[in-house]
Design a protein around this motif. Structure first.
Motif, PDB file in Angstrom:
ATOM      1  N   ILE A  68       3.631  -0.412  -0.337  1.00 47.04           N
ATOM      2  CA  ILE A  68       3.553  -1.619  -0.707  1.00 47.04           C
ATOM      3  C   ILE A  68       1.698  -2.538   0.221  1.00 47.04           C
ATOM      4  CG2 ILE A  68       4.347  -4.580   0.661  1.00 47.04           C
ATOM      5  CD1 ILE A  68       6.606  -3.325   1.346  1.00 47.04           C
ATOM      6  N   GLU A  69       1.452  -1.660   0.582  1.00 43.89           N
ATOM      7  CA  GLU A  69       0.112  -1.288   1.282  1.00 43.89           C
ATOM      8  C   GLU A  69      -0.168   0.163   1.396  1.00 43.89           C
ATOM      9  OE1 GLU A  69       0.048  -2.081   5.632  1.00 43.89           O
ATOM     10  OE2 GLU A  69       0.028  -4.375   3.804  1.00 43.89           O
TER      11      GLU A  69
ATOM     12  N   GLN B  95      13.580  -0.931  -0.871  1.00 45.97           N
ATOM     13  CA  GLN B  95      13.029   0.111  -1.821  1.00 45.97           C
ATOM     14  C   GLN B  95      13.485   0.500  -2.038  1.00 45.97           C
ATOM     15  OE1 GLN B  95       8.274  -0.626  -0.344  1.00 45.97           O
ATOM     16  NE2 GLN B  95       9.054  -0.265  -2.577  1.00 45.97           N
TER      17      GLN B  95
ATOM     18  N   LEU C 276       6.347   1.360   2.882  1.00 42.74           N
ATOM     19  CA  LEU C 276       7.515   1.351   2.436  1.00 42.74           C
ATOM     20  C   LEU C 276       8.582   0.802   3.093  1.00 42.74           C
ATOM     21  CD1 LEU C 276       7.999   4.434   0.352  1.00 42.74           C
ATOM     22  CD2 LEU C 276       7.506   2.257  -1.000  1.00 42.74           C
ATOM     23  N   ALA C 277       9.396  -0.620   1.662  1.00 42.30           N
ATOM     24  CA  ALA C 277      10.781  -1.303   2.989  1.00 42.30           C
ATOM     25  C   ALA C 277      11.478  -0.685   2.318  1.00 42.30           C
ATOM     26  CB  ALA C 277      10.430  -2.113   2.583  1.00 42.30           C
TER      27      ALA C 277
ATOM     28  N   ARG D 151       6.214   6.611   3.063  1.00 38.93           N
ATOM     29  CA  ARG D 151       6.422   6.317   3.703  1.00 38.93           C
ATOM     30  C   ARG D 151       5.302   6.447   4.269  1.00 38.93           C
ATOM     31  NH1 ARG D 151      11.369   4.460   7.025  1.00 38.93           N
ATOM     32  NH2 ARG D 151      10.847   6.186   8.421  1.00 38.93           N
TER      33      ARG D 151
ATOM     34  N   LYS E  56       6.848  -4.346   9.965  1.00 40.49           N
ATOM     35  CA  LYS E  56       6.687  -4.950   9.073  1.00 40.49           C
ATOM     36  C   LYS E  56       7.263  -5.278   8.163  1.00 40.49           C
ATOM     37  CE  LYS E  56       3.605  -1.551   9.193  1.00 40.49           C
ATOM     38  NZ  LYS E  56       1.521  -2.098   8.549  1.00 40.49           N
TER      39      LYS E  56
END
Length: 339
Positions: A333-334, A303, A299-300, A294, A83
């Motif tokens: 993010i998505e 973040q 989520l990264a 998450r 991701k």
């Protein structure tokens, strides 16, 4: 009536920008950036810029380490899927830093990228222009041809294939954004470890050795008879966000690695590596919140780092405002099913 910058500074006000249209000098109090957002190198420690900080603080798990070693031993490209924000690109900088292999050669892929753009660029128009100028200024009938090496620059892939006693690290970033032909076009270069520059091969024998420029701006390097042969196959790390499938022939020549999102303990280690043990101890609640969010969307890891930095830095907002800001920083993010 125009007034000068405001000099009063309310104690405890964390904001640099106020939005009231009144000039002030609070930007002078801007605190140091997070380690991963330091763009100016630290002159006291060679190579310590933003990428170096990221490389030093990167914490891969055991499966990632094993796949990297397999690719290095087999002299095969490592295809890394994961991701956005999972650390795919940072892995290349971490490998180069740990192995002392110098700067990473970076090749960013778009839909218009071609194999030749990665190998070399020939500025034929620039050379023709200089030839014309020499003809005007000198003897128009026999102008001396300009040095062709000044108009050829090896690209990141071409520079990585230069012969040397140690391999270079090449990052081919987001190959899944390429046109449909590029993965197959790379196969022969990966298999043979060499490529030709036709513009140099057409030169007469007395010009068999030409010095050309490189991607990383180092000294010009010598190329004989228009061919580049690698002595040590570079450590090639190719990233993909998993947005498309690659041809079987291409996949067969790569070692494949899927980077999974880090768990609770790994996240704590990442926080400590970037921000110290104190930040790790103070971030348990944020890690739990991050993991919960998450589960509902992408989520990264960066973040979470942003959230921990805001919550633990000396210029942190008051608690009442902090929660709202963290909610924005930790926004997915998505979400599943989106798109």
């Amino acid at each position: 009536m125009t007034t000068g910058p405001e000099t009063s500074d309310p104690v405890g006000d964390w904001r640099i920008y106020r939005g009231d249209g009144r000039p002030h000098e609070r930007v002078r109090r801007l605190p140091p950036p997070p380690p991963w957002r330091r763009f100016s190198p630290d002159e006291t420690v060679p190579g310590r810029g933003r990428r170096a900080e990221q490389a030093i603080s990167y914490r891969p798990d055991a499966s990632v380490v094993d796949k990297v070693n397999a690719a290095i031993l087999l002299r095969r490209p490592l295809l890394v899927t994961g991701k956005p924000g999972s650390g795919k690109s940072t892995l290349a900088y971490n490998v180069a830093y740990e192995l002392g292999l110098g700067s990473v050669l970076y090749w960013s892929i778009t839909s218009t990228t071609t194999l030749q753009s990665g190998l070399y660029h020939y500025d034929a128009i620039g050379r023709l222009h200089e030839t014309s100028l020499r003809g005007v200024r000198g003897r128009a009938d026999t102008p001396d041809p300009p040095d062709i090496g000044r108009y050829i620059r090896l690209g990141p892939l071409g520079t990585a294939l230069l012969p040397g006693d140690r391999p270079r690290v090449l990052l081919i970033d987001e190959l899944d954004k390429s046109n449909i032909d590029l993965p197959n076009d790379l196969l022969n270069v990966f298999e043979e470890g060499r490529f030709a520059i036709p513009e140099l091969q057409r030169l007469p024998e007395e010009q068999a050795r030409i010095h050309v420029m490189t991607e990383d701006g180092g000294p010009r390097v010598s190329i004989e008879h228009g061919e580049v042969h690698c002595a040590n196959f570079p450590i090639v790390i190719i990233t993909s966000n998993g947005e498309r499938e690659f041809p079987p022939a291409f996949l067969r020549r790569c070692v494949r690695l899927v980077i999974e999102p880090p768990g609770r303990e790994r996240l704590a280690e990442i926080i400590e590596a970037h921000l110290g043990a104190g930040a790790r101890a103070a971030s348990e609640r944020l890690i739990e919140e991050f993991l919960a969010r998450r589960a509902d969307g992408a989520l990264a890891t960066d973040q979470l780092l942003n959230a921990v930095y805001l919550a633990t830095s000396g210029s942190r907002p008051p608690e009442a405002e902090l929660n709202e800001i963290l909610d924005t920083v930790l926004r997915p993010i998505e979400t599943p099913g989106a798109g």
